[in-house]
Scaffold this motif. Structure first.
Motif, PDB file in Angstrom:
ATOM      1  N   PHE A 344      36.125  30.987   5.779  1.00 23.56           N
ATOM      2  CA  PHE A 344      35.076  31.907   5.354  1.00 23.56           C
ATOM      3  C   PHE A 344      35.172  32.084   3.842  1.00 23.56           C
ATOM      4  O   PHE A 344      36.246  32.357   3.301  1.00 23.56           O
ATOM      5  CB  PHE A 344      35.221  33.257   6.053  1.00 23.56           C
ATOM      6  N   ILE A 351      33.187  40.873   2.877  1.00 32.88           N
ATOM      7  CA  ILE A 351      33.139  41.987   3.822  1.00 32.88           C
ATOM      8  C   ILE A 351      32.830  43.274   3.072  1.00 32.88           C
ATOM      9  O   ILE A 351      31.998  44.087   3.487  1.00 32.88           O
ATOM     10  CB  ILE A 351      34.476  42.109   4.582  1.00 32.88           C
ATOM     11  N   TYR A 459      36.903  44.618  10.248  1.00 36.18           N
ATOM     12  CA  TYR A 459      35.775  43.682  10.194  1.00 36.18           C
ATOM     13  C   TYR A 459      36.266  42.232  10.244  1.00 36.18           C
ATOM     14  O   TYR A 459      35.669  41.374  10.905  1.00 36.18           O
ATOM     15  CB  TYR A 459      34.967  43.911   8.919  1.00 36.18           C
ATOM     16  N   GLU A 462      37.182  41.107  13.757  1.00 38.24           N
ATOM     17  CA  GLU A 462      35.990  40.879  14.568  1.00 38.24           C
ATOM     18  C   GLU A 462      35.313  39.565  14.178  1.00 38.24           C
ATOM     19  O   GLU A 462      34.870  38.792  15.049  1.00 38.24           O
ATOM     20  CB  GLU A 462      35.007  42.033  14.388  1.00 38.24           C
ATOM     21  N   ILE A 463      35.258  39.266  12.900  1.00 33.88           N
ATOM     22  CA  ILE A 463      34.597  38.054  12.421  1.00 33.88           C
ATOM     23  C   ILE A 463      35.339  36.810  12.892  1.00 33.88           C
ATOM     24  O   ILE A 463      34.727  35.833  13.359  1.00 33.88           O
ATOM     25  CB  ILE A 463      34.485  38.089  10.877  1.00 33.88           C
ATOM     26  N   THR A 466      34.783  36.315  16.580  1.00 36.62           N
ATOM     27  CA  THR A 466      33.433  35.795  16.811  1.00 36.62           C
ATOM     28  C   THR A 466      33.386  34.294  16.554  1.00 36.62           C
ATOM     29  O   THR A 466      32.822  33.522  17.342  1.00 36.62           O
ATOM     30  CB  THR A 466      32.422  36.516  15.891  1.00 36.62           C
ATOM     31  N   ASP A 484      41.223  34.230   7.476  1.00 36.84           N
ATOM     32  CA  ASP A 484      39.903  33.729   7.088  1.00 36.84           C
ATOM     33  C   ASP A 484      39.755  32.225   7.299  1.00 36.84           C
ATOM     34  O   ASP A 484      38.731  31.645   6.925  1.00 36.84           O
ATOM     35  CB  ASP A 484      39.601  34.064   5.624  1.00 36.84           C
ATOM     36  N   VAL A 513      27.500  36.423  11.195  1.00 35.40           N
ATOM     37  CA  VAL A 513      28.447  37.351  10.545  1.00 35.40           C
ATOM     38  C   VAL A 513      28.049  37.663   9.106  1.00 35.40           C
ATOM     39  O   VAL A 513      28.679  38.504   8.460  1.00 35.40           O
ATOM     40  CB  VAL A 513      29.882  36.801  10.593  1.00 35.40           C
TER      41      VAL A 513
END
Length: 720
Positions: A344, A351, A459, A462-463, A466, A484, A513
């Motif tokens: 990410f 975020i 956060y 959760e990301i 997902t 990440d 996201v």
């Protein structure tokens, strides 16, 4: 636009501006730095009249006035006492007197805008941009390690040319170089060069020697050297010096210049209002704080001298849920074929910006009934937080720079100077973005808040979950994931025609996201290394080959560790090449055998066996006779200054000894080394390569013994 600012003892300020024809100075005698005194608590009403009167009569105070300022991002304008001081060095002593001058309880009164560095304060208060208007000229001064801590130098390198001889010879050469180059920046291997050269001139009776551009001041000492501890790691902060008219970059005390380059430094100068010299010695957190202070200043918010933010009340269950880091999928130990790594882009900073996570808006009173942060129940205000305004321009700028780098590299004839500039700027911004998350939980952060730290982690968890679910549903198997980054390989239980395209999946996850999921690399194979003395996977130890490229990606193992001798690093790299070519442990062990033979026959150059380790305490603080202790004893014997937090380099010559004879310092003439000690280090390095294949140190050593016995027997037969 001054690139450096000097403060003279009589209160005058010199602004130095770089031009194509050299630097020019502008004098100012009307600068009065300012700090503020106000109520610490918005519910406490404080009468500042008495303090106003007392400061007004103080001989170091130029003026005072009652003004309206915001003592915090969550507070409106309140009465504050502004105190203008006659010299920048008097700000902190005068602020300390606030509680001495008036009998208010310690917790009621607070001082603001106190502990700013000098040049940064000046630029902030006078609205100066310290970005140089012209290219800065540089001159480099180096001394060898044998000269550190000495009162006079017998060797010094100036602009790449080494001069040896008497003090007079060295001073004459330095002065000539200063006059010829007239540098805006002096890059020194250690800032101690500055006072030592001037002391040498005094002792030698050389009256006209000076590094300064200002005739009345040769140099100033800004701070003494100190040792500190941060997160269990000991560091050393060298003494800092100032030479009027020139910026000093001390290579022993610079992060950004060492990790990037002058272009990276100058990019952050323009964003932080910290001139070159202060930016060079500043930490990541220091620069991030400066950028935040600039935003606070624009919003009329004062900067607390000491952080006193209390943690918001939360139930025990919430505290338990909040006190966690990012999500981790333990790596599958072993060698995996056809692996893709996805990352990410700037996850934590994004975020903050996409979720509006900022100290001034999290758990706001106006939306206390909302449950915005997953799993924690924290609300986040609809008003945009100041931290978003700080970070979004940096995120956008780095994305633009990365795009420019890709375009430049794609050209038939890339401009190397342009690439160096872009990569320096990208690297500098990367470090700010890396640190912005952790700084929110730092107890000394000016504007941090632990709830922001907790929300960002929530956060992030959760990301990543997902992403894992979407990738697995698309026919990919997750073999590792940490915060990440996520590594996947095609799921063997899913037919190729049913497996979803990875690029398509990444796009879908990005849209869901709201943070870009990038394809970082495709590997022919990746090996995840187990922990020492455990079968569990080490989270940050892996290596592999990039598909379609000869490049290895290596993390965590010896070849990436700063203390590893070059010989060990090279052998480990050779072993990786053998493993890549053959997938055979035997080929790797052959490489190890060859390296061990070279060690024991004495053909390895001693310079290839130099270890570099950090000193954690003074010599008298050690209770065990370690290699570092032996090295420190040798350094002390040679009058070399090595402080806690600094590195020391040595070769192990006899590890069985406990005296200073155990090692030899890297600069000494070394005739031999301890081959058995370095053999042990080699075996350890090769274990890192073979452990994903199920080999441990015991098996490697057993194989070595079994190989050596036939060799020895054959040798004995030939010579009988």
């Amino acid at each position: 636009m001054p690139f450096t600012i000097d403060f003279l003892d009589d209160g005058r300020v010199l602004e130095w501006e770089a031009t194509n024809d050299g630097a020019t100075a502008t004098e100012h005698d009307d600068y009065t730095p300012r700090f503020y005194v106000a109520s610490r608590d918005p519910d406490t009403d404080i009468d500042l009249t008495q303090l106003h009167s007392l400061y007004e009569r103080h001989p170091d105070v130029v003026a005072t006035e009652i003004v309206s300022r915001r003592p915090g991002f969550r507070r409106d304008g309140e009465s504050a006492l502004a105190v203008d001081v006659d010299h920048v060095d008097r700000v902190t002593p005068l602020a300390r007197q606030a509680h001495q001058l008036i009998a208010y309880p310690v917790g009621d009164l607070a001082c603001f805008n106190v502990d700013f560095s000098r040049e940064f304060r000046y630029c902030l208060e006078t609205n100066r941009d310290p970005t140089p208007a012209a290219e800065l000229s540089m001159l480099r001064l180096d001394i060898p390690v044998t000269e550190t801590g000495q009162d006079t130098y017998s060797e010094l390198t100036i602009a790449g040319e080494t001069v040896t001889g008497s003090a007079g010879d060295i001073l004459t050469t330095v002065q000539a170089a200063i006059e010829t180059h007239d540098p805006d920046i002096l890059v020194c291997s250690t800032s101690e060069i500055i006072p030592t050269l001037h002391e040498m001139a005094t002792n030698a009776g050389v009256d006209d020697f000076s590094l300064s551009r200002w005739p009345d001041v040769d140099y100033q000492q800004l701070a003494s050297h100190s040792t500190y501890s941060s997160y269990g790691r000991v560091g050393h902060s060298p003494a800092r010096y100032n030479v009027p008219g020139r910026a000093i970059i001390d290579e022993s005390n610079t992060f950004f210049y060492g990790e990037t380059n002058l272009d990276g430094v100058l990019d952050l100068v323009s964003r932080s209002k910290k001139p070159v010299q202060e930016l060079a010695w500043a930490s990541i957190g220091n620069v991030l704080t400066a950028i935040q202070i600039c935003e606070a200043h624009d919003r009329g918010v004062l900067v607390p001298w000491n952080s006193w933010r209390h943690e918001f009340f939360k139930p025990t269950g919430t505290l338990h849920d909040a006190d966690r880091g990012g999500f981790i999928f333990a790596p599958e130990v072993g060698l995996h074929e056809n692996v893709h790594e996805l990352d990410f882009s700037s996850l934590y900073p994004n975020i903050i910006c996409t979720r509006n996570v900022s100290p001034d808006v999290i758990r706001c009173d106006c939306h206390s009934d909302r449950d915005d942060v997953p799993g924690l129940g924290y609300s986040i205000c609809d008003d945009q937080g100041y931290l978003v305004d700080v970070l979004q321009p940096i995120i956008d700028a780095r994305d633009e720079i990365k795009t420019a780098i890709r375009h430049e590299k794609a050209r038939d004839d890339p401009n190397e100077d342009r690439l160096t500039e872009l990569e320096g700027r990208s690297g500098a911004l990367k470090w700010i973005l890396v640190a912005c998350f952790g700084y929110q939980g730092f107890s000394n952060a000016k504007f941090g808040r632990i709830e922001c730290h907790e929300a960002i982690n929530a956060y992030a968890r959760e990301i990543l979950l997902t992403a894992k679910q979407r990738l697995e549903a698309g026919g990919w198997r997750v073999i590792h994931g940490i915060v990440d980054s996520i590594w996947v390989t095609p799921d063997p239980d899913v037919d190729d025609e049913d497996r979803k395209d990875l690029k398509t999946l990444a796009t879908e996850i990005t849209e869901e996201v709201e943070i870009r999921l990038e394809h970082e690399a495709h590997y022919d194979w990746v090996a995840f290394v187990p922990q020492r003395e455990s079968d569990a996977g080490a989270l940050t130890k892996y290596f592999g080959t990039v598909a379609g490229d000869d490049e290895f990606k290596i993390r965590g193992i010896e070849a990436r560790q700063r203390s590893t001798p070059p010989f060990i690093e090279d052998v480990q790299q050779d072993c990786l090449d053998r493993l890549d070519a053959t997938r055979s442990p035997d080929a790797v062990l052959d490489c190890l055998q060859d390296a061990i033979k070279r060690l024991h026959t004495g053909t390895v150059p001693v310079k290839q066996l130099v270890e570099r380790n950090r000193v954690s305490k003074p010599l008298e603080g050690y209770t065990q006779n370690t290699q570092n202790v032996a090295a420190l004893k040798r350094a002390q014997e040679q009058n070399l200054a090595v402080h806690p937090g600094q590195d020391i380099e040595y070769v192990v010559v006899d590890d069985e000894k406990t005296s200073r004879e155990r090692v030899a310092l890297a600069h000494e003439e070394i005739e031999s080394y301890d081959a058995s000690y370095y053999e042990t280090q080699l075996v350890r390095a090769v274990e890192s390569v073979l452990s994903p294949l199920g080999w441990d140190r015991t098996e490697i050593q057993r194989e070595l013994v079994e190989t050596r016995v036939p060799e020895l027997m054959a040798f004995a037969t030939r010579n009988s």
